[in-house]
Write an enzyme that holds these catalytic residues in place. Structure first.
Site, PDB file in Angstrom:
ATOM      1  N   LEU A 153      16.471  58.135  70.465  1.00 49.33           N
ATOM      2  CA  LEU A 153      16.031  59.457  70.008  1.00 49.33           C
ATOM      3  C   LEU A 153      14.571  59.686  70.406  1.00 49.33           C
ATOM      4  O   LEU A 153      13.702  59.935  69.568  1.00 49.33           O
ATOM      5  CB  LEU A 153      16.210  59.607  68.499  1.00 49.33           C
ATOM      6  CG  LEU A 153      16.242  61.054  67.994  1.00 49.33           C
ATOM      7  CD1 LEU A 153      17.519  61.748  68.433  1.00 49.33           C
ATOM      8  CD2 LEU A 153      16.116  61.099  66.467  1.00 49.33           C
ATOM      9  N   GLY A 154      14.318  59.607  71.729  1.00 54.06           N
ATOM     10  CA  GLY A 154      13.021  59.998  72.262  1.00 54.06           C
ATOM     11  C   GLY A 154      13.016  61.488  72.538  1.00 54.06           C
ATOM     12  O   GLY A 154      13.764  62.267  71.939  1.00 54.06           O
ATOM     13  N   ARG A 155      12.179  61.897  73.498  1.00 50.96           N
ATOM     14  CA  ARG A 155      12.055  63.324  73.796  1.00 50.96           C
ATOM     15  C   ARG A 155      13.401  63.936  74.180  1.00 50.96           C
ATOM     16  O   ARG A 155      13.813  64.969  73.661  1.00 50.96           O
ATOM     17  CB  ARG A 155      11.056  63.530  74.943  1.00 50.96           C
ATOM     18  CG  ARG A 155       9.616  63.138  74.647  1.00 50.96           C
ATOM     19  CD  ARG A 155       8.762  63.415  75.874  1.00 50.96           C
ATOM     20  NE  ARG A 155       7.369  63.038  75.699  1.00 50.96           N
ATOM     21  CZ  ARG A 155       6.867  61.859  76.030  1.00 50.96           C
ATOM     22  NH1 ARG A 155       7.673  60.924  76.533  1.00 50.96           N
ATOM     23  NH2 ARG A 155       5.593  61.597  75.872  1.00 50.96           N
ATOM     24  N   ILE A 156      14.076  63.302  75.135  1.00 48.22           N
ATOM     25  CA  ILE A 156      15.333  63.859  75.641  1.00 48.22           C
ATOM     26  C   ILE A 156      16.427  63.754  74.579  1.00 48.22           C
ATOM     27  O   ILE A 156      17.173  64.711  74.342  1.00 48.22           O
ATOM     28  CB  ILE A 156      15.746  63.160  76.951  1.00 48.22           C
ATOM     29  CG1 ILE A 156      14.746  63.511  78.055  1.00 48.22           C
ATOM     30  CG2 ILE A 156      17.161  63.562  77.357  1.00 48.22           C
ATOM     31  CD1 ILE A 156      14.907  62.695  79.323  1.00 48.22           C
ATOM     32  N   ILE A 232      22.664  60.221  80.723  1.00 42.03           N
ATOM     33  CA  ILE A 232      21.631  60.984  81.426  1.00 42.03           C
ATOM     34  C   ILE A 232      20.316  60.212  81.412  1.00 42.03           C
ATOM     35  O   ILE A 232      19.236  60.783  81.497  1.00 42.03           O
ATOM     36  CB  ILE A 232      21.444  62.391  80.812  1.00 42.03           C
ATOM     37  CG1 ILE A 232      21.354  62.319  79.279  1.00 42.03           C
ATOM     38  CG2 ILE A 232      22.575  63.319  81.238  1.00 42.03           C
ATOM     39  CD1 ILE A 232      21.014  63.633  78.607  1.00 42.03           C
ATOM     40  N   ARG A 234      19.405  55.974  82.519  1.00 39.10           N
ATOM     41  CA  ARG A 234      19.386  55.103  83.682  1.00 39.10           C
ATOM     42  C   ARG A 234      20.697  54.321  83.738  1.00 39.10           C
ATOM     43  O   ARG A 234      21.263  53.947  82.704  1.00 39.10           O
ATOM     44  CB  ARG A 234      18.216  54.122  83.617  1.00 39.10           C
ATOM     45  CG  ARG A 234      16.894  54.694  84.090  1.00 39.10           C
ATOM     46  CD  ARG A 234      16.867  54.784  85.595  1.00 39.10           C
ATOM     47  NE  ARG A 234      15.539  55.081  86.093  1.00 39.10           N
ATOM     48  CZ  ARG A 234      15.094  56.296  86.382  1.00 39.10           C
ATOM     49  NH1 ARG A 234      15.882  57.343  86.197  1.00 39.10           N
ATOM     50  NH2 ARG A 234      13.885  56.481  86.855  1.00 39.10           N
ATOM     51  N   ASP A 258      25.506  60.864  85.218  1.00 39.24           N
ATOM     52  CA  ASP A 258      24.583  61.430  86.201  1.00 39.24           C
ATOM     53  C   ASP A 258      23.850  60.344  86.979  1.00 39.24           C
ATOM     54  O   ASP A 258      23.110  60.644  87.902  1.00 39.24           O
ATOM     55  CB  ASP A 258      23.567  62.340  85.491  1.00 39.24           C
ATOM     56  CG  ASP A 258      22.700  63.132  86.457  1.00 39.24           C
ATOM     57  OD1 ASP A 258      23.256  63.727  87.409  1.00 39.24           O
ATOM     58  OD2 ASP A 258      21.467  63.167  86.270  1.00 39.24           O
ATOM     59  N   GLU A 263      23.032  53.869  93.461  1.00 40.00           N
ATOM     60  CA  GLU A 263      23.180  55.252  93.941  1.00 40.00           C
ATOM     61  C   GLU A 263      22.287  55.509  95.158  1.00 40.00           C
ATOM     62  O   GLU A 263      21.233  54.891  95.290  1.00 40.00           O
ATOM     63  CB  GLU A 263      22.857  56.250  92.824  1.00 40.00           C
ATOM     64  CG  GLU A 263      21.438  56.150  92.292  1.00 40.00           C
ATOM     65  CD  GLU A 263      21.183  57.067  91.108  1.00 40.00           C
ATOM     66  OE1 GLU A 263      20.124  57.729  91.144  1.00 40.00           O
ATOM     67  OE2 GLU A 263      21.997  57.120  90.162  1.00 40.00           O
ATOM     68  N   HIS A 281      22.855  62.569  90.095  1.00 35.41           N
ATOM     69  CA  HIS A 281      21.511  62.311  89.556  1.00 35.41           C
ATOM     70  C   HIS A 281      20.621  63.550  89.706  1.00 35.41           C
ATOM     71  O   HIS A 281      19.576  63.503  90.345  1.00 35.41           O
ATOM     72  CB  HIS A 281      20.871  61.109  90.259  1.00 35.41           C
ATOM     73  CG  HIS A 281      19.730  60.522  89.468  1.00 35.41           C
ATOM     74  ND1 HIS A 281      19.286  59.239  89.643  1.00 35.41           N
ATOM     75  CD2 HIS A 281      18.923  61.054  88.511  1.00 35.41           C
ATOM     76  CE1 HIS A 281      18.266  58.993  88.839  1.00 35.41           C
ATOM     77  NE2 HIS A 281      18.032  60.092  88.132  1.00 35.41           N
TER      78      HIS A 281
END
Length: 315
Positions: A153-156, A232, A234, A258, A263, A281
């Site tokens: 639960l960081g920024r994203i 979304i 790594r 993503d 990749e 990505h």
């Protein structure tokens, strides 16, 4: 005065490249046919690296750039940069947080909707004539009112959770500790327990040695045959072989991804599955965000060479 020499690890959009070439002597390693020879020739005078999150800068590369002062990352993730080498030599590192947060969250939620409602297959159902020939499209699963887990639960992760509230979802999260700003969300410390109570599990944490394969075979199994995994963050945060096994066997219901190991040359097993949504990505891939990211890369470089405080330092 001679322009500082900088090394570009990968292509940048023209709106960034023009400004970089005006300010610096730009060396494009991605265009070199023999990278070792290229570094041998230009490495001794390189003072900065401009790189992307997935490209980073290895310890071997850093070792061959004796005048390197700063690495500016185009992206929020910096796990591909050898930070230990940078700390040892006093090399500064910057990234581009915040400016991409909302676009990444948007894509994560869009992937959930697209996969849960079968929108890719539904479009084919129309365009290949199946609607006219076979009738109604097979039923899919709803999103609203179901249970979501946010791993990190960081920024994203927080922005993902904000969006999920609009679907009246029961939201839980895992992090290193309970977050004071997570009102209305349930804290579940153990990722396996989080997956067990989730219909949709969003992976939104930063990558590090500690988080490698945190989405383990056990987490994937706990999410179960009706569950969906959305990544979304790594690729290294997920045990990809375990994920492929679970998708193929039905242990896991679906995934929307993503990011991938190796990749853009992803494991061909993904291409044989019909229960995974594959994206290239591009979670931050809007014109507005990419311009802001490039500006922040350039502003950090400019601040460094002007002797000013860095805007978004990692170290």
């Amino acid at each position: 005065m001679a322009k500082p020499k900088i090394l570009l690890m990968g292509p940048y959009p023209d709106w960034d490249l023009v400004d970089l070439e005006n300010r610096y002597a730009v060396h494009k390693i991605y265009e070199a046919s023999d990278r070792h020879a290229y570094i041998s020739e230009h490495g001794p005078n390189i003072r900065a690296i401009a790189t992307r999150g997935e490209l980073g800068a290895s310890a071997a590369l850093i070792q061959n750039l004796p005048k390197l002062e700063i690495i500016s990352v185009y992206g929020v993730g910096y796990d591909a940069v050898d930070l230990a080498s940078c700390r040892e030599r006093g090399i500064r590192v910057t990234n581009t947080p915040d400016v991409l947060t909302n676009d990444v969250a948007d894509l994560g939620v869009a992937m959930m909707l697209c996969q849960s409602r079968g929108m890719i297959g539904a479009e084919r159902w129309v365009t290949d004539g199946s609607w006219a020939a076979k009738g109604l499209y097979p039923l899919k699963r709803r999103v609203w009112g179901r249970r979501a887990g946010v791993l990190g639960l960081g920024r994203i992760g927080f922005e993902v959770a904000k969006r999920l509230r609009g679907f009246d979802m029961d939201i839980a999260y895992s992090d290193v500790a309970e977050k004071p700003h997570a009102e209305g969300m349930t804290f579940v410390a153990d990722p396996v327990a989080l997956a067990e109570r989730s219909d949709f599990l969003f992976v939104t944490l930063a990558a590090s040695a500690a988080t490698r394969h945190i989405v383990s075979r056990d987490v994937i199994a706990a999410l179960g045959p009706e569950g969906m995994l959305i990544n979304i963050s790594r690729a290294s945060n997920i045990d990809e072989e375990a994920l492929l096994d679970a998708l193929g066997s039905g242990v896991l219901g679906a995934a929307a991804l993503d990011v991938f190991e190796g990749e853009p040359k992803l494991n061909p097993r993904f291409l044989a599955l019909d229960n995974v949504l594959l994206q290239p990505h591009h979670a931050s891939g809007t014109v507005e965000t990419r311009k802001a990211m490039g500006q922040l890369v350039r502003d950090n470089l400019a601040a460094h060479f002007a002797g000013a405080p860095l805007i978004t330092p990692v170290i």
